[in-house]
Every structure is written in structure tokens, then in C-alpha cells.
Design a protein around this motif. Structure first.
Motif, short mmCIF file in Angstrom:
data_model
loop_
_atom_site.label_atom_id
_atom_site.label_comp_id
_atom_site.label_asym_id
_atom_site.label_seq_id
_atom_site.Cartn_x
_atom_site.Cartn_y
_atom_site.Cartn_z
N VAL A 55 37.63 -7.80 -10.69
CA VAL A 55 37.20 -6.66 -11.50
C VAL A 55 37.39 -7.06 -12.96
N ALA A 56 36.33 -6.85 -13.75
CA ALA A 56 36.39 -7.13 -15.18
C ALA A 56 36.06 -5.86 -15.94
N ARG A 57 36.88 -5.52 -16.92
CA ARG A 57 36.59 -4.40 -17.81
C ARG A 57 36.00 -5.01 -19.07
N ILE A 58 34.71 -4.79 -19.28
CA ILE A 58 33.93 -5.52 -20.28
C ILE A 58 33.44 -4.60 -21.38
N THR A 59 33.45 -5.10 -22.61
CA THR A 59 32.82 -4.44 -23.75
C THR A 59 31.69 -5.34 -24.23
N CYS A 60 30.51 -4.73 -24.41
CA CYS A 60 29.32 -5.49 -24.79
C CYS A 60 28.65 -4.82 -25.98
N PRO A 61 28.38 -5.58 -27.06
CA PRO A 61 27.74 -5.01 -28.24
C PRO A 61 26.25 -4.76 -28.01
N VAL A 62 25.64 -4.02 -28.90
CA VAL A 62 24.21 -3.77 -28.86
C VAL A 62 23.48 -5.12 -28.92
N GLY A 63 22.45 -5.27 -28.09
CA GLY A 63 21.67 -6.51 -28.08
C GLY A 63 21.08 -6.80 -26.72
N GLN A 64 20.41 -7.92 -26.63
CA GLN A 64 19.71 -8.34 -25.42
C GLN A 64 20.68 -8.89 -24.37
N VAL A 65 20.34 -8.68 -23.10
CA VAL A 65 21.00 -9.32 -21.97
C VAL A 65 19.91 -10.10 -21.26
N ASN A 66 19.94 -11.42 -21.37
CA ASN A 66 18.89 -12.25 -20.78
C ASN A 66 18.80 -12.06 -19.27
N MET A 67 17.58 -12.16 -18.75
CA MET A 67 17.39 -12.12 -17.30
C MET A 67 18.16 -13.28 -16.69
N HIS A 68 18.87 -13.01 -15.60
CA HIS A 68 19.67 -14.04 -14.96
C HIS A 68 19.94 -13.67 -13.51
N THR A 69 20.40 -14.63 -12.75
CA THR A 69 20.85 -14.42 -11.38
C THR A 69 22.21 -15.09 -11.23
N HIS A 70 22.93 -14.72 -10.18
CA HIS A 70 24.17 -15.40 -9.87
C HIS A 70 24.42 -15.35 -8.37
N ASP A 71 25.41 -16.10 -7.93
CA ASP A 71 25.65 -16.26 -6.49
C ASP A 71 26.75 -15.34 -5.96
N PHE A 72 27.00 -14.23 -6.63
CA PHE A 72 27.98 -13.25 -6.18
C PHE A 72 27.36 -11.86 -6.30
N ASP A 73 27.83 -10.92 -5.47
CA ASP A 73 27.42 -9.53 -5.60
C ASP A 73 28.10 -8.94 -6.83
N GLN A 74 27.42 -8.00 -7.47
CA GLN A 74 27.96 -7.35 -8.67
C GLN A 74 27.77 -5.84 -8.56
N ILE A 75 28.85 -5.10 -8.79
CA ILE A 75 28.79 -3.64 -8.88
C ILE A 75 29.25 -3.28 -10.28
N THR A 76 28.37 -2.61 -11.05
CA THR A 76 28.68 -2.26 -12.43
C THR A 76 28.84 -0.75 -12.55
N ASN A 77 30.02 -0.31 -13.03
CA ASN A 77 30.33 1.10 -13.22
C ASN A 77 30.43 1.35 -14.72
N MET A 78 29.44 2.06 -15.27
CA MET A 78 29.41 2.33 -16.72
C MET A 78 30.49 3.34 -17.10
N LEU A 79 31.28 3.00 -18.12
CA LEU A 79 32.32 3.89 -18.64
C LEU A 79 31.86 4.61 -19.91
N ARG A 80 31.17 3.86 -20.81
CA ARG A 80 30.64 4.47 -22.04
C ARG A 80 29.47 3.62 -22.53
N GLY A 81 28.65 4.21 -23.39
CA GLY A 81 27.51 3.51 -23.95
C GLY A 81 26.25 3.72 -23.13
#
Length: 112
Positions: A30-56
Motif C-alpha cells: 500500500v502506498a499513500r501517494i501525492t501527485c501534482p497537477v500534470g500528465q500521467v503517461n499511458m502505461h502498463t505494469h505486471d501487478f494489479d492496482q487498486i486506487t482509492n482517491m483521498l483528495r483532488g
């Protein structure tokens, strides 16, 4: 049973764009992440990801599923190998669950 408090963990640069805090077991992360305004490039990875938005607010494009605007309390489920990306519209904070743990963040566990 180890217990960690998000407020007491060190925030570090997880890559050139995002900062965060990470806890993990052998089989999940589990990672608690902060991300600034901007682009998130299209990508893939070899693990499942569940993202729970806290703010923004974020605009996500999910391969084969379309485009979504997500905000606090929204949860996204992304299977391994599914291309995704988009844009951070307002600085975002979210919890990401990775199964199995993503190797590029695993160095952090040595700080716990």
C-alpha cells in the motif's frame, strides 16, 4: 504484528513526479501517494492496482473502458497489463494497493 502510522512515516520521492509513503508485506503493498497537477503517461505494469482517491481530481483513460473523472472516495480497479494514464486536474492524494508489490517501490520497506 507491525503497526505503522502514516503521519510518522517519512515522505519520499517515489519517482521524479510523485512523493509518498509505503508499507508492504511479502505479497501486497500500500502506498499513500501525492501527485501534482500534470500528465500521467499511458502505461502498463505486471501487478494489479487498486486506487482509492483521498483528495483532488484526476482524469483517467483506461484501455477498453473509456475516460473517467475521479475524486475523493472513488476507487479504481486496474488489472495487470491494462494500459492506463491521464491527467491530474487538482493535486491528488490517494492510496494505491499493489498485488504483488511493485518492485520499483520495494526499496522503501528497508526504511521501516
Amino acid at each position: 504484528m507491525p503497526v505503522h502510522n502514516w503521519d510518522k512515516l517519512e515522505r519520499v520521492a517515489l519517482n521524479p513526479v510523485i512523493t509518498g509513503k509505503v508499507v508492504q508485506t511479502e505479497k501486497a503493498m500500500v502506498a499513500r501517494i501525492t501527485c501534482p497537477v500534470g500528465q500521467v503517461n499511458m502505461h502498463t505494469h505486471d501487478f494489479d492496482q487498486i486506487t482509492n482517491m483521498l483528495r483532488g481530481k484526476m482524469r483517467w483513460v483506461i484501455e477498453g473502458e473509456g475516460e473517467f473523472i475521479v475524486g475523493p472516495n472513488d476507487v479504481m480497479l486496474m488489472k495487470a497489463g491494462l494500459a492506463h494514464g491521464g491527467e491530474v486536474l487538482e493535486e491528488a492524494e490517494y492510496l494505491d494497493v499493489f498485488v504483488p508489490p511493485r518492485q520499483d517501490f520495494s526499496w522503501y520497506k528497508q526504511k521501516l
